[in-house]
Design an enzyme around this catalytic site. Structure first.
Site, PDB file in Angstrom:
ATOM      1  N   LYS A  73      50.619  80.082  41.619  1.00 21.12           N
ATOM      2  CA  LYS A  73      51.986  80.232  42.138  1.00 21.12           C
ATOM      3  C   LYS A  73      52.745  78.899  42.043  1.00 21.12           C
ATOM      4  O   LYS A  73      53.899  78.847  41.614  1.00 21.12           O
ATOM      5  CB  LYS A  73      51.938  80.748  43.584  1.00 21.12           C
ATOM      6  CG  LYS A  73      51.440  82.192  43.660  1.00 21.12           C
ATOM      7  CD  LYS A  73      51.079  82.644  45.065  1.00 21.12           C
ATOM      8  CE  LYS A  73      50.439  84.038  45.017  1.00 21.12           C
ATOM      9  NZ  LYS A  73      49.960  84.526  46.328  1.00 21.12           N
ATOM     10  N   GLN A 117      49.016  82.304  52.243  1.00 25.38           N
ATOM     11  CA  GLN A 117      48.006  82.978  51.433  1.00 25.38           C
ATOM     12  C   GLN A 117      46.994  83.685  52.329  1.00 25.38           C
ATOM     13  O   GLN A 117      46.408  83.072  53.209  1.00 25.38           O
ATOM     14  CB  GLN A 117      47.307  81.962  50.514  1.00 25.38           C
ATOM     15  CG  GLN A 117      46.392  82.596  49.493  1.00 25.38           C
ATOM     16  CD  GLN A 117      47.130  83.488  48.485  1.00 25.38           C
ATOM     17  OE1 GLN A 117      48.183  83.121  47.971  1.00 25.38           O
ATOM     18  NE2 GLN A 117      46.577  84.662  48.216  1.00 25.38           N
ATOM     19  N   ASP A 135      57.069  87.367  50.261  1.00 21.42           N
ATOM     20  CA  ASP A 135      55.921  88.251  50.023  1.00 21.42           C
ATOM     21  C   ASP A 135      56.262  89.694  50.403  1.00 21.42           C
ATOM     22  O   ASP A 135      55.509  90.613  50.065  1.00 21.42           O
ATOM     23  CB  ASP A 135      54.706  87.790  50.852  1.00 21.42           C
ATOM     24  CG  ASP A 135      53.668  87.065  49.990  1.00 21.42           C
ATOM     25  OD1 ASP A 135      53.680  87.278  48.758  1.00 21.42           O
ATOM     26  OD2 ASP A 135      52.863  86.301  50.538  1.00 21.42           O
TER      27      ASP A 135
END
Ligand code: NAD
Length: 312
Positions: free
Chosen positions: A73, A117, A140
């Site tokens: 990412k 994460q 997200d």
């Protein structure tokens, strides 16, 4: 050996009746195209003196898979020209400390998107963390507000993996209207949101969707009805050839590390689809790796760009 992005007719061990020109849904190629487009748009923003998108990623502990995902990412951010901040926290970080960090990032005007994460260490509530991220920075797409807006068809940050799948279907111009989509798995991050997205009244969508899960008794019969099958259950090579109808579009979301002594890393990545035997039946199929994985990152980058542009 199959070559990516080409029509491949399989021979040998399949009866001719089942042969089908199959095309790979090449997530690497499409994610690169998405990132190239974002780079052009980011360069334009810079020329116009506008803010450059900034993603903040929080990585906790030393989980190998999480390290790899976050590194990809961050790398994508730098390729596109986004700013990124990687915040590493020890595995024994407390929930309070993590919430404090998130509140700092929420208040930092320069940060457009925040991701934590997953999975989180034991003792930290995933739901609390998800709900603490400001919906305007929820790239997200896991916050209940984002999910609620998505369900109602309002502009929202779509969860990155299902969004990436839509971008892939769109890129290949796959017809979805009136198709029966079978989704295996009902998690909040993949199965449930993709079922809602495929059902919405616009392209790619307008599918009739069946969601299967661990308590679905007649899964094979349902899968055999699927024009589009999304396998998102995390069981390596679960979807077998006798569960897939001729000409189906198969999207394999699964990523499971299985021990493999022949690999330098000591493991191989397996999808949820028995690719070798299912692929010859399909009109389109995603490989693992190189299918949904790279698209998830491309979709995250799209969300980060949108979060930044919304501040203009
Ligand atoms: P999860 O464990 O949260 O959910 C799995 C779902 O599958 C559950 O809803 C469960 O009911 C269902 N399921 C489990 N066993 C089943 C069975 N035998 N029959 C039918 N349904 C069954 O998993 P998740 O977070 O949704 O992830 C699924 C897979 O996708 C994992 O392999 C994960 O690593 C992978 N994943 C990949 C990406 C990517 O970017 N490619 C992103 C997220 C998740």
């Amino acid at each position: 050996m199959m070559r990516k992005g080409e029509n491949i007719i399989f021979g040998c061990h399949f009866p001719r009746l089942y042969l089908c020109p199959m095309k790979l849904l090449d997530g690497k190629l499409v994610s690169q195209a998405v990132k190239d487009r974002l780079k052009t748009q980011t360069d334009e923003r810079m020329l116009q003196g506008k803010k450059v998108p900034h993603l903040a990623a929080i990585l906790i502990g030393n989980n190998g898979a999480s390290e790899t995902y976050v590194a990809s990412k961050v790398k994508s951010c730098s390729e596109i020209g986004f700013k990124s901040t990687l915040i590493r926290l020890d595995a024994d970080v407390t929930e309070q400390e993590l919430l404090f960090k998130l509140n700092e990032l929420n208040e930092d005007f320069d940060v457009d998107g925040i991701l934590v994460q997953l999975p989180l260490p034991k003792g930290i509530s995933e739901q609390k963390i998800i709900e603490t991220i400001l919906p305007s920075k929820d790239v997200d797409g896991f916050h209940p507000e984002s999910v609620g807006r998505m369900v109602q068809g309002l502009p929202a940050f779509y969860p990155a993996t299902p969004y990436g799948i839509l971008l892939l279907l769109e890129h290949y111009g796959i017809e979805t209207k009136g198709k029966h989509a079978v989704v295996i798995g009902r998690s909040n991050i993949v199965g449930r949101p993709i079922s809602i997205m495929l059902n919405k009244n616009e392209y790619p969508g307008n599918c009739t969707v069946t969601v299967c899960h661990s308590h679905t008794p007649n899964l094979k019969e349902i899968c055999l009805q699927g024009d589009i099958i999304i396998a998102a259950l995390g069981r390596p090579e679960f979807l077998k050839a006798d569960m897939v109808k001729h000409g189906a579009v198969v999207v394999d979301v699964g990523i499971t590390r299985v021990a493999d002594d022949s690999k330098k890393s000591g493991f191989a990545i397996k999808g949820d689809v028995d690719f070798e035997n299912v692929a010859p039946l399909c009109s389109y199929i995603t490989p693992v790796p190189g299918g949904v994985g790279p698209m998830t990152i491309a979709a995250l980058m799209m969300n980060t760009f949108k979060a930044c542009a919304a501040k203009d």
